[in-house]
Scaffold this active site. Structure first.
Site, PDB file in Angstrom:
ATOM      1  N   GLU A 194       0.817  -1.216   0.000  1.00 28.74           N
ATOM      2  CA  GLU A 194       0.000   0.000   0.000  1.00 28.74           C
ATOM      3  C   GLU A 194       0.853   1.270   0.000  1.00 28.74           C
ATOM      4  O   GLU A 194       0.624   2.196   0.785  1.00 28.74           O
ATOM      5  CB  GLU A 194      -0.970  -0.030   1.179  1.00 28.74           C
ATOM      6  CG  GLU A 194      -2.015  -1.123   1.030  1.00 28.74           C
ATOM      7  CD  GLU A 194      -2.963  -1.225   2.215  1.00 28.74           C
ATOM      8  OE1 GLU A 194      -2.586  -0.762   3.302  1.00 28.74           O
ATOM      9  OE2 GLU A 194      -4.068  -1.759   2.055  1.00 28.74           O
ATOM     10  N   GLU A 254      -6.560  -7.584  -1.391  1.00 24.68           N
ATOM     11  CA  GLU A 254      -7.228  -7.259  -0.128  1.00 24.68           C
ATOM     12  C   GLU A 254      -8.686  -6.939  -0.398  1.00 24.68           C
ATOM     13  O   GLU A 254      -9.060  -5.786  -0.629  1.00 24.68           O
ATOM     14  CB  GLU A 254      -6.552  -6.084   0.606  1.00 24.68           C
ATOM     15  CG  GLU A 254      -5.353  -6.496   1.421  1.00 24.68           C
ATOM     16  CD  GLU A 254      -4.975  -5.474   2.495  1.00 24.68           C
ATOM     17  OE1 GLU A 254      -5.850  -4.682   2.905  1.00 24.68           O
ATOM     18  OE2 GLU A 254      -3.807  -5.477   2.908  1.00 24.68           O
TER      19      GLU A 254
END
Length: 978
Positions: A194, A254
Site C-alpha cells: 500500500e 485485499e
C-alpha cells in the site's frame, strides 16, 4: 490526516474504491521467470498453476497472530471452505524485534508454516514488505529504526535499504525455497504494501528498483508485484473488469471482508460479502484474497493504537476458531468458482445472452470461454424476483433472491462423454470421483431442479426421474422436502453422472474432502475436520457447536455408493459460565521510582529519549532525573511526550497526565528531589501511507528538552481557525487580507481538499501575551502535508511532510504585545489534507532545564518469584503499576474444545500472561470486553495468571469467562469403504 485507516473512518473506508492509496490503474504483475513459468504463469484472462487454469480463492491469515499449535486447525478450516491459497505478511518486527537478532523459530517459523500450507494442498501468496500496515504496532517496522539518524522509510535512502537488505537476506531465502517451482506452495510475492506511489508494476523511483533487484538477486522466480491489487471492501464496485490492455489476470489482494473494528458476526455480513464476491466471479475476476478470513490475536506488544489483544475482524473463522455464517457463504462462492475455473480463467464478456430474461429488473452478465459459458442473473433489489428463462422452445421458471447473483451453466464439458448443456438450477459444486462426476445443486422446497445434458453415446439409468431422449438427458423435478440429499444417476459408457440435490441447509453442511488423492463428499455436519483412511475405513472428525442440542445425520458419497456414517453423538455439555480468580498475590512495581533506587545499566542521556531507545520493545518505560527547586510552590514541567504518564516525587505518586499534552503541574517543596516518570502507551501508529523519516513519528514516552518553571500552565491551544482555497503560486504573494466573507470556519482535522491535490490558506489570531513575555513557541504536531508559516503577513518558516511535529518561535517582544495574525499556506498532494492536529502555543520562555536522565524500558519480569505478598482488597488504586498473580483450574473434557477468555473487569491498562504466554494488552478497543486464551496454552488442571496493571487498579472483579458460542464438540465418525 493521512492516517486514513483510523477506526473512526471505518464506515467511509468500507465504501471507497481501490484508488485509496494511489494505485491508479496499474494492477499489473511481473511475469514468472522462465524456470518458474511451467509451474505458475498467467495471461490476460487468468492464472495457470502447473499448466492448469486455476481460480485463486485466497484467505488472508497471519501466522504471527496464531499460536503454532493452532496453525493446522485454522488452515484446515480454510481448506475445507474451498480455499486453495493462503496469503500472509512476514512482519519485520516479528522476526527482528531487536536489531540484528533474527528469529524464525517456534511461532515465528515461517518455513514450517509454508510447508504446512503445502502439505494441505494449498498455495501461498507472500507479502514480504518491508512495510505491512496490518493494524500492527508501527506498521511492522522494528522500533530500533527510529534511532538511526538520517533514516527515511519507503523512499530512496541508503540506510533504510541497508537494513531492509539485511532482513531480506534472512527472510527471502525461506520464501524462495518454498516457491512452487521448488516444490513449495508460493505462487505470488508482493513487495512493499500500500505504498502511496507504486502499485502493480509501477516503479516511480530507485527505492522500488532496489527492492526489485534485491528480490531477484535472492531468487524470487514466481510472479511478483508492488503494494497490492484492487484493495477495497467491494473491489468490483460498478466497474467492468475486462481490460484488453492488461497483460495479466484481475485479482484483489485485499478484499476487505468485514473490518477490524468488529468482534463476531452481525446480521447481514454474510449476504453483503456474498454478493460482493459473486460480483467478482460474474464480471471477469480471476481470483480474490479476503482480508481477513481468520484475524487472530495481537499477542505480546504487537497491537497498534487502534486495537488491543483481539484482531477478530468479524471474520469467517473467529478469533477462537469458531465458524460464523459468512464462512458458509465464502465456501459456496469458492466451490463454485473452482468448479468452473476452466471457464472463469479463460473467458470474455458475452452480450448474446442479454435477452434470456425479459424482466429488466434483473441484470444479465455472461462469461464465454472454450470450456463453456456461464450466465449470471443479478437481482440488485431487496425482493425476490421470479422470472422465466427463454431457452430454445421452452420457458423455464426460476426465483432470484434479493441481492443474489444466480449462475446458469451452458455447454460445460463434464467428462469425455457428457456435457452439461444447461443447468438452470444453482450449481453448488462439481467434483470428480473416479469415473463418477458428481454435481451438487441447490434448490429449496417447491423450486425446480432443472438440468439438461448432451451425451456422445446413449445413456442409461434406473431412475425414472432421469429422462433420456436420444442423446439428450434431462432432470426436471420439483424439489421436495428432504431429510437427506436427493440423488439422480445415469451412465454414459463407463462414465457416471450423479446429481445430488440439496437445499441451502444441506449445502452449508457439505464438504468435499480429498484423502489419498480421492474425493469424498460428506454432508450433514457443521464442519468436517481431519479425515484419514485406515484399513479401508474412512475416519473423520465431525465438529459441532458446543451448544448444539441434537445430532445430525452425516452422509458419505464415494464414487459408487452413499453411506450413512455412524455417529458417536455426545450428550449436550454445559460449560461453566466463569471461573473465579481468588487468592490474589500482589507485587509493587513502582520500586524504580524510589529515591534510593540504583539505576544500574539504565540508558543515560542529557535529555530524555523516546521509548525504545534502549532496545526495549514493550509499551512501558521508567525515567529518572534530579530536580533542584529554589522555593516552594506550584511548578510546571514541560517535555514532549506520547502516551500516558505517572509522575513520582521522591518515590511517592504525584500526578497522572497525558504525555501528549506536553506539560504537567506539580506542587514542589524547596530542595532536591528525585523525579521519576512512568510512561506507557497503547500501541504505535501503523503509519499508513507514510513516507519519510521515522525518528520523530509517533514517539512514545518522554523526549526532547525537559524544562521546569514556577507557575503555569504555559501551553494553550489555538482555536477559531478559518480557511480559504488558494492556487499553488499564491504563496509567493503572501497571505490575503483576512475577512470572514472570503474565509470560512475551519475545524482542526477536517479535510478541505476532498482527498485531492490542492492548496489553501488557514488563519487564526494569537492573543496578545502577558507583559514580560519575550518568547513564544508555536507547536505544530502535524499539518498535511507541506506548510508555509506567516506571522503578521511575513513568511517565517516552511515545513515539508505530514505527521511530523515542528516548532516556530516568535522572539520579538514588540510583536508579542499585540494580537498576532497566524497564517498557514498548506499544500496537499494526496488523500486528505489540512491541519491534522491542534496547534498550540507555549509561553514558558526561559526556564530551568532538567538534565541527566536515566531510562529503562519494560515492566519488569512477570515470572520473577520474589516480592509477592497477599493482596489486601482495596477500592482505591494502589498508586502506580503493580503485578497481580492468581491461579485457576481448568478441566479439559474429552471431545470438547472449551473456549476461555480473561475479563479484566475493574482493571485499567496493562498486560496479561497465562502460564508464561503473553496474551496481549487491555482494555480492548472493539466491542468485546474479554480476550481469548488459546486453548493450547492452558493446562489440564492448575493454570497461572499474571496481570501487570499500569494504573495500579486491583483485579478483584476480573475473572475467567466462558465463550460458549465459540466452543466445539468433536465427534469421531467412520464408514466402511468396501
Amino acid at each position: 490526516m493521512k492516517k486514513i485507516l483510523r477506526l473512526f473512518l471505518t464506515g467511509l473506508l468500507l465504501s471507497i474504491s481501490a484508488t485509496l492509496y494511489g494505485q491508479g490503474s496499474n494492477d499489473h504483475i511481473f511475469p514468472a521467470s522462465a524456470v518458474a513459468k511451467p509451474y505458475i504463469d498467467f495471461d490476460s484472462k487468468g492464472f495457470l498453476v502447473n499448466g492448469k487454469r486455476t481460480f485463486i480463492v485466497s484467505a488472508g491469515v497471519e501466522y504471527a497472530r496464531i499460536p503454532r499449535e493452532l496453525w493446522y486447525d485454522r488452515l484446515l478450516k480454510i481448506k475445507r471452505a474451498g480455499f486453495n491459497c493462503i496469503e500472509i505478511y512476514t512482519i519485520w518486527n516479528f522476526h527482528e524485534p531487536t536489531e540484528g537478532t533474527f528469529d524464525f523459530t517456534g511461532d515465528r517459523d515461517l518455513n514450517a508454516f509454508l510447508k504446512m500450507v503445502k502439505d494441505l494442498g494449498m498455495y501461498s501468496i507472500v507479502r514480504v514488505g518491508p512495510y505491512y500496515c496490518a493494524e500492527w504496532d508501527f506498521g511492522g517496522y522494528p522500533i530500533w529504526l527510529k534511532f538511526k539518524p538520517g533514516l527515511k522509510v519507503r523512499e530512496p535512502n541508503p540506510q533504510f535499504e541497508k537494513y531492509v537488505d539485511r532482513f531480506f537476506d534472512h527472510l527471502l531465502p525461506i520464501v524462495t525455497n518454498n516457491q512452487i517451482n521448488k516444490g513449495g506452495p508460493v505462487i505470488l510475492v508482493q513487495l512493499e504494501n500500500e505504498h502511496p506511489n507504486g502499485w502493480g508494476t509501477a516503479m516511480p523511483d530507485s527505492y522500488f528498483k532496489h527492492l526489485q533487484a534485491k528480490a531477484l538477486e535472492v531468487g524470487i522466480q514466481v510472479p511478483y508485484f508492488f503494494s497490492g491489487l484492487h484493495h477495497a471492501s467491494d473491489p468490483v464496485g460498478d466497474g467492468k473488469l475486462d481490460d484488453p490492455k492488461r497483460p495479466n489476470p484481475w485479482f484483489s489482494t485485499e478484499f476487505w471482508s468485514v473490518w477490524y473494528s468488529q468482534y463476531g458476526a452481525k446480521p447481514g455480513d454474510d449476504d453483503l460479502y456474498d454478493r460482493r464476491t459473486w460480483k467478482i466471479i460474474a464480471h471477469g475476476g480471476n481470483g480474490y484474497n479476503y482480508y481477513m478470513v481468520h484475524g487472530g490475536s495481537n499477542f505480546g506488544y504487537t497491537n497498534n493504537d487502534e486495537d488491543a489483544a483481539s484482531y477478530d475482524y468479524g471474520s469467517a473463522i473467529g478469533q477462537a476458531g469458531d465458524l460464523r455464517p459468512i464462512y458458509y457463504t465464502f465456501k459456496r462462492a469458492a466451490l463454485f468458482a473452482r468448479s468452473f475455473q476452466d471457464v472463469l480463467e479463460n473467458s470474455v464478456a458475452d452480450s448474446s445472452y442479454n435477452k434470456l430474461i425479459t424482466d429488466t429488473t434483473l441484470k444479465i452478465t455472461a462469461r464465454k470461454s472454450p470450456a463453456g459459458d456461464i450466465v449470471f442473473i443479478d437481482n440488485p433489489g431487496k425482493k425476490a424476483i421470479s422470472a422465466s428463462v427463454n431457452i430454445g422452445d421452452s420457458n423455464n421458471a426460476l426465483t432470484v433472491l434479493p441481492g443474489e447473483i444466480y449462475p446458469l451453466i451452458h455447454h460445460f464439458k463434464l467428462n469425455d462423454e457428457v456435457t452439461l448443456d444447461w443447468a438452470l438450477t444453482r450449481v453448488f459444486a462439481i467434483t470428480k470421483q473416479g469415473n463418477t462426476t458428481t454435481i451438487i445443486v441447490d434448490a429449496e422446497k417447491g423450486q425446480m431442479i432443472d438440468l439438461h445434458f448432451a451425451a456422445k453415446s446413449p445413456a442409461s439409468t434406473t431412475n425414472p426421474a432421469v429422462k433420456i431422449n436420444g442423446l439428450s438427458v434431462s432432470i426436471s423435478q420439483t424439489m421436495p422436502a428432504i431429510l437427506k440429499p436427493v440423488e439422480y444417476l445415469f451412465k454414459v459408457g463407463d462414465q457416471s453422472i450423479r446429481v445430488l440435490a440439496m437445499n441451502r441447509h444441506w449445502t452449508d453442511k457439505t464438504y468435499i474432502n480429498e484423502v489419498n488423492d480421492l474425493n469424498y463428499i460428506l454432508t450433514g455436519a457443521d464442519y468436517i475436520g481431519n479425515a484419514t483412511i485406515n484399513n479401508n475405513q474412512l475416519l473423520v472428525e465431525k465438529e459441532s457447536p458446543l451448544l448444539s442440542t441434537q445430532d445430525t445425520a452425516v452422509w458419505l458419497y464415494t464414487e459408487k455408493k452413499s453411506t450413512l456414517l455412524k455417529s458417536g453423538w455426545q450428550d449436550p455439555f454445559r460449560q461453566p459460565a466463569s471461573i473465579a480468580l481468588n487468592n490474589w498475590m500482589v507485587k509493587n512495581a513502582t520500586g524504580f521510582a524510589a529515591s534510593d533506587y540504583k539505576a544500574i545499566n539504565w540508558l543515560k542521556s542529557v535529555s530524555p529519549q523516546p521509548m525504545g531507545a534502549d532496545g526495549d520493545i514493550s509499551p512501558d518505560a521508567w525515567y529518572r532525573a534530579q530536580v533542584d527547586i529554589a522555593e516552594t510552590g506550584k511548578y510546571t514541567l514541560q517535555v514532549n511526550g506520547g502516551g500516558r504518564g505517572q509522575a513520582f516525587i521522591d518515590g511517592k505518586p504525584a500526578a497522572k497526565w497525558k504525555l501528549n499534552n506536553g506539560e504537567l503541574t506539580l506542587n514542589l517543596k524547596k530542595g532536591k528531589h528525585t523525579l521519576a516518570i512512568f510512561a506507557a502507551h497503547d500501541g504505535r501508529d501503523k503509519l499508513a501511507a507514510y513516507i519519510g523519516p521515522v525518528d520523530k513519528v509517533d514517539s512514545k514516552g518522554i523526549f526532547g528538552k525537559a524544562l521546569i518553571k514556577k507557575g503555569g500552565p504555559f501551553i494553550s491551544e489555538l482555536g477559531n481557525w478559518y480557511y480559504t482555497p488558494a492556487q499553488k503560486g499564491d504563496v509567493s504573494q503572501g497571505p490575503p487580507a483576512f475577512d470572514t466573507v472570503k474565509f470560512k470556519k475551519y475545524k482542526i482535522g477536517t479535510d478541505v481538499f476532498n482527498t485531492r491535490e490542492g492548496y489553501a490558506w488557514f488563519h487564526t489570531t494569537i492573543p496578545a501575551q502577558a507583559a514580560g513575555t519575550d518568547k513564544l513557541a508555536l507547536l505544530f504536531k502535524s499539518v498535511d502535508e507541506n506548510a508555509t508559516i506567516f506571522i503578521n503577513g511575513k513568511k517565517v518558516f516552511h515545513h515539508e511532510g505530514w505527521n511530523q511535529p515542528f516548532e516556530v518561535e516568535i522572539t520579538d517582544a514588540a510583536v508579542l504585545k499585540a494580537p498576532i495574525n497566524l497564517t498557514l499556506f498548506i499544500e496537499n498532494y494526496s488523500n486528505e489534507g489540512g491541519i491534522d492536529q491542534p496547534v498550540k502555543i507555549n509561553a514558558i520562555g526561559d526556564a530551568q532545564t532538567v538534565s541527566n536522565w536515566q531510562m529503562k524500558g519494560g515492566p519488569g519480569n512477570p515470572a520473577k518469584k520474589n516480592g509477592w505478598t497477599k493482596m489486601m482488597v482495596s477500592k482505591d488504586s494502589t498508586g502506580g503499576p503493580h503485578f497481580y498473580r492468581s491461579s485457576f483450574t481448568v478441566t479439559q473434557v474429552k471431545g470438547k474444545t472449551l473456549i476461555w477468555r480473561f475479563d479484566p473487569k475493574g482493571l485499567g491498562h496493562g498486560t496479561v500472561w497465562i502460564n508464561g504466554h503473553n496474551i496481549g494488552r487491555y482494555p480492548e478497543k472493539i466491542p468485546v470486553s474479554s480476550f481469548y486464551i488459546p486453548e493450547c496454552w492452558l493446562n489440564n488442571g492448575l493454570n497461572q495468571l499474571v496481570v501487570y496493571d499500569e494504573d495500579g487498579k486491583q483485579p478483584g472483579q476480573s475473572e475467567i469467562v466462558a465463550e460458549q458460542v465459540a466452543g466445539r464438540t468433536i465427534t469421531p465418525i467412520n464408514a466402511d469403504l468396501n
